[in-house]
Design a protein around this motif. Structure first.
Motif, PDB file in Angstrom:
ATOM      1  N   HIS A  95      56.245  13.919 -16.845  1.00  0.00           N
ATOM      2  CA  HIS A  95      54.687  13.677 -16.602  1.00  0.00           C
ATOM      3  C   HIS A  95      54.832  13.076 -15.310  1.00  0.00           C
ATOM      4  N   CYS A  96      53.846  13.386 -14.491  1.00  0.00           N
ATOM      5  CA  CYS A  96      53.706  12.941 -12.708  1.00  0.00           C
ATOM      6  C   CYS A  96      53.178  11.387 -13.108  1.00  0.00           C
ATOM      7  N   LEU A  97      52.286  10.929 -14.004  1.00  0.00           N
ATOM      8  CA  LEU A  97      51.886   9.927 -14.166  1.00  0.00           C
ATOM      9  C   LEU A  97      50.720   9.608 -13.210  1.00  0.00           C
ATOM     10  N   PRO A  98      49.332   8.882 -13.519  1.00  0.00           N
ATOM     11  CA  PRO A  98      49.270   7.871 -14.705  1.00  0.00           C
ATOM     12  C   PRO A  98      49.227   8.950 -16.050  1.00  0.00           C
ATOM     13  N   LYS A 118      41.682   8.386  -2.188  1.00  0.00           N
ATOM     14  CA  LYS A 118      41.872   8.470  -3.773  1.00  0.00           C
ATOM     15  C   LYS A 118      42.792   7.348  -4.094  1.00  0.00           C
ATOM     16  N   SER A 119      42.764   6.680  -5.255  1.00  0.00           N
ATOM     17  CA  SER A 119      43.667   5.788  -5.567  1.00  0.00           C
ATOM     18  C   SER A 119      45.071   6.449  -5.822  1.00  0.00           C
ATOM     19  N   SER A 120      45.925   5.293  -5.759  1.00  0.00           N
ATOM     20  CA  SER A 120      47.417   5.794  -6.014  1.00  0.00           C
ATOM     21  C   SER A 120      48.383   4.610  -6.163  1.00  0.00           C
ATOM     22  N   THR A 121      49.102   4.772  -7.055  1.00  0.00           N
ATOM     23  CA  THR A 121      50.376   3.496  -7.174  1.00  0.00           C
ATOM     24  C   THR A 121      51.535   4.120  -6.604  1.00  0.00           C
ATOM     25  N   ARG A 122      52.216   5.282  -7.284  1.00  0.00           N
ATOM     26  CA  ARG A 122      53.608   5.771  -6.839  1.00  0.00           C
ATOM     27  C   ARG A 122      53.483   6.157  -5.532  1.00  0.00           C
ATOM     28  N   THR A 123      52.552   7.188  -5.292  1.00  0.00           N
ATOM     29  CA  THR A 123      52.686   7.782  -3.898  1.00  0.00           C
ATOM     30  C   THR A 123      52.583   6.736  -2.636  1.00  0.00           C
ATOM     31  N   ARG A 124      51.601   5.733  -2.957  1.00  0.00           N
ATOM     32  CA  ARG A 124      51.536   4.786  -1.965  1.00  0.00           C
ATOM     33  C   ARG A 124      52.668   3.983  -1.707  1.00  0.00           C
ATOM     34  N   ASN A 162      62.244   8.835  -8.337  1.00  0.00           N
ATOM     35  CA  ASN A 162      62.564   9.866  -7.354  1.00  0.00           C
ATOM     36  C   ASN A 162      61.567  10.456  -6.310  1.00  0.00           C
ATOM     37  N   ARG A 163      60.233  10.055  -6.525  1.00  0.00           N
ATOM     38  CA  ARG A 163      59.291  10.034  -5.466  1.00  0.00           C
ATOM     39  C   ARG A 163      59.990   9.452  -4.129  1.00  0.00           C
ATOM     40  N   LEU A 164      60.536   8.296  -4.487  1.00  0.00           N
ATOM     41  CA  LEU A 164      60.825   7.375  -3.061  1.00  0.00           C
ATOM     42  C   LEU A 164      61.953   8.165  -2.358  1.00  0.00           C
ATOM     43  N   PHE A 188      48.598  11.525   4.061  1.00  0.00           N
ATOM     44  CA  PHE A 188      46.905  12.118   3.867  1.00  0.00           C
ATOM     45  C   PHE A 188      46.970  12.098   2.463  1.00  0.00           C
ATOM     46  N   ARG A 189      46.092  11.525   1.689  1.00  0.00           N
ATOM     47  CA  ARG A 189      45.378  11.904   0.473  1.00  0.00           C
ATOM     48  C   ARG A 189      44.120  11.825   0.356  1.00  0.00           C
ATOM     49  N   THR A 190      43.640  13.037   0.079  1.00  0.00           N
ATOM     50  CA  THR A 190      42.285  13.151   0.089  1.00  0.00           C
ATOM     51  C   THR A 190      41.781  14.496  -0.890  1.00  0.00           C
ATOM     52  N   SER A 195      41.556  14.894 -13.488  1.00  0.00           N
ATOM     53  CA  SER A 195      42.007  14.548 -12.369  1.00  0.00           C
ATOM     54  C   SER A 195      41.155  13.805 -11.571  1.00  0.00           C
ATOM     55  N   MET A 196      41.493  12.988 -10.484  1.00  0.00           N
ATOM     56  CA  MET A 196      40.471  12.264  -9.757  1.00  0.00           C
ATOM     57  C   MET A 196      39.511  13.257  -9.086  1.00  0.00           C
ATOM     58  N   GLY A 197      38.399  12.897  -9.141  1.00  0.00           N
ATOM     59  CA  GLY A 197      37.137  13.786  -8.585  1.00  0.00           C
ATOM     60  C   GLY A 197      36.511  14.268  -9.580  1.00  0.00           C
ATOM     61  N   GLU A 229      46.600  20.796  -4.197  1.00  0.00           N
ATOM     62  CA  GLU A 229      48.213  20.660  -4.341  1.00  0.00           C
ATOM     63  C   GLU A 229      48.665  19.321  -4.269  1.00  0.00           C
ATOM     64  N   HIS A 230      50.069  19.202  -4.986  1.00  0.00           N
ATOM     65  CA  HIS A 230      50.608  17.918  -4.864  1.00  0.00           C
ATOM     66  C   HIS A 230      52.057  18.235  -4.415  1.00  0.00           C
ATOM     67  N   PRO A 231      52.453  18.289  -3.363  1.00  0.00           N
ATOM     68  CA  PRO A 231      53.827  19.072  -2.917  1.00  0.00           C
ATOM     69  C   PRO A 231      54.671  17.839  -3.251  1.00  0.00           C
ATOM     70  N   CYS A 232      54.467  16.729  -2.748  1.00  0.00           N
ATOM     71  CA  CYS A 232      55.764  15.914  -2.764  1.00  0.00           C
ATOM     72  C   CYS A 232      55.788  15.445  -4.094  1.00  0.00           C
ATOM     73  N   GLN A 233      55.065  15.550  -5.074  1.00  0.00           N
ATOM     74  CA  GLN A 233      55.211  15.180  -6.601  1.00  0.00           C
ATOM     75  C   GLN A 233      56.242  16.255  -7.159  1.00  0.00           C
ATOM     76  N   ILE A 234      55.961  17.604  -6.680  1.00  0.00           N
ATOM     77  CA  ILE A 234      56.588  18.690  -7.415  1.00  0.00           C
ATOM     78  C   ILE A 234      58.079  18.673  -6.744  1.00  0.00           C
TER      79      ILE A 234
HETATM   80  N1   CP Z   1      51.829  10.725  -9.634  1.00  0.00           N
HETATM   81  C1   CP Z   1      51.175  10.174  -8.537  1.00  0.00           C
HETATM   82  O1   CP Z   1      51.030  10.837  -7.419  1.00  0.00           O
HETATM   83  O2   CP Z   1      50.738   9.023  -8.787  1.00  0.00           O
HETATM   84  P1   CP Z   1      49.902   7.974  -7.965  1.00  0.00           P
HETATM   85  O3   CP Z   1      48.335   8.883  -8.156  1.00  0.00           O
HETATM   86  O4   CP Z   1      49.890   6.616  -8.425  1.00  0.00           O
HETATM   87  O5   CP Z   1      50.403   8.106  -6.693  1.00  0.00           O
END
Ligand code: CP
Ligand code: NVA
Length: 299
Positions: A257-260, A48-54, A285-287, A100-102, A222-224, A127-132
């Protein structure tokens, strides 16, 4: 072998340890003596797409001394139907860890089981554990104090991955979580029972916002879930975080907001800008938190 697959699989002391380590990662960025990923190469498989996580994982792996290869799932044989268990056994012989993002949570779990290397869930449908973990870190940073005294209100799609991870976090840390969602988007009773904790589910976002320390939202589509977009926008229309809702929360309440973000949908444009400092600190703070997660899984 440690993995980070869900908030559900962590206990309170794991979470506290990760948050404490993230604080050190943030404070000492650019001055780390230890490089826990030195000599390692990590794979990031994203379906799936990603900016922050990637970006935060790619930067984080490098800052911890490791190398990283990004694999768009559609570019590797996984995207043409190679089974997860085979992909996992191949990567497990070549790299030292995987992010892994799926779609299905079961796929991340299967990967972890077969790969024999640390595996981190970078978002699934469930789940999105890293975000939380990054969100908890942000709350602790801006509003220190015991979790048991906090009220966190999630407004919107109460069945999405982010809401689910919030529900598991409430079960672990003991804060009051309120979920304001229309009937079709309420968390399932089975999940609430599985998570435990003080979770109050309501339809009225104003009731959920009253006296809250944190107002939190996520995208409505959400994606999907793109095929359901029109129906979701219709049903969730009354669940926007805006100034009227913020006025009901505690003075100084955080808006997160977790964004986007989709302005004019889940959050009003002016409200978003008024709370941009918090929201982009949350993204940053994700980093720091994911560096703590990486160091934790290889320990
Ligand atoms: N919040 C979050 O996970 O953003 P990305 O989808 O850009 O990674
Ligand atoms: N619930 C959202 C989170 C995006 C970071 C999604 O899955 O698309």
């Amino acid at each position: 072998m440690k993995h980070l697959l869900s908030i559900e699989s962590l206990n309170a002391s794991d979470i506290e340890q990760l948050l404490a380590e993230a604080k050190v990662m943030k404070r000492e960025r650019g001055r780390h003596a230890a490089e826990p990923l030195r000599g390692q190469t990590w794979a990031m498989i994203f379906s799936k797409s990603s900016t922050r996580t990637r970006v935060s994982f790619e930067v984080g792996i490098r800052e911890l001394g490791g190398q990283v290869i990004f694999l768009n799932a559609s570019d590797i044989q996984l995207g043409r139907g190679e089974p997860i268990c085979d992909t996992a056994r191949v990567l497990g012989r070549m790299v030292h860890g995987t992010v892994f993002r799926t779609f299905a949570q079961a796929d991340v779990e299967e990967f972890a089981r077969y790969a024999g290397i640390p595996t981190i869930n970078a978002l699934t449908d469930e789940e999105h554990p890293c975000q939380i973990l990054a969100d908890l870190f942000t709350i602790q940073e801006k509003q220190p104090g015991p979790w048991s005294q906090k009220v966190i209100t999630f407004v919107g799609d109460g069945q999405c991955n982010v809401a689910n991870s919030w529900i598991f976090a409430a079960g672990r840390l003991g804060f009051e979580l309120r979920v304001a969602a229309p009937p079709a988007f309420q968390p399932t009773p089975a999940l609430l029972q599985r998570a435990g904790g003080r979770v109050r589910c309501v339809e009225d976002p104003r009731a959920a916002a009253t006296g809250a320390d944190v107002l939190y939202t996520d995208v409505w589509v959400s994606m999907g879930k793109e095929a359901e977009a029109a129906e979701r926008l219709r049903q969730l229309a009354g669940y926007q975080i805006n100034d009227a809702l913020v006025a009901r929360a505690k003075p100084g309440a955080l808006v997160m907001h977790c964004l986007p973000a989709y302005r004019g949908k889940e959050i009003d444009a002016g409200t978003f800008e008024a709370h941009a400092q918090t929201i982009f600190d949350q993204a940053e703070n994700r980093l720091h938190v994911q560096k703590a997660i990486l160091a934790w899984v290889v320990r």
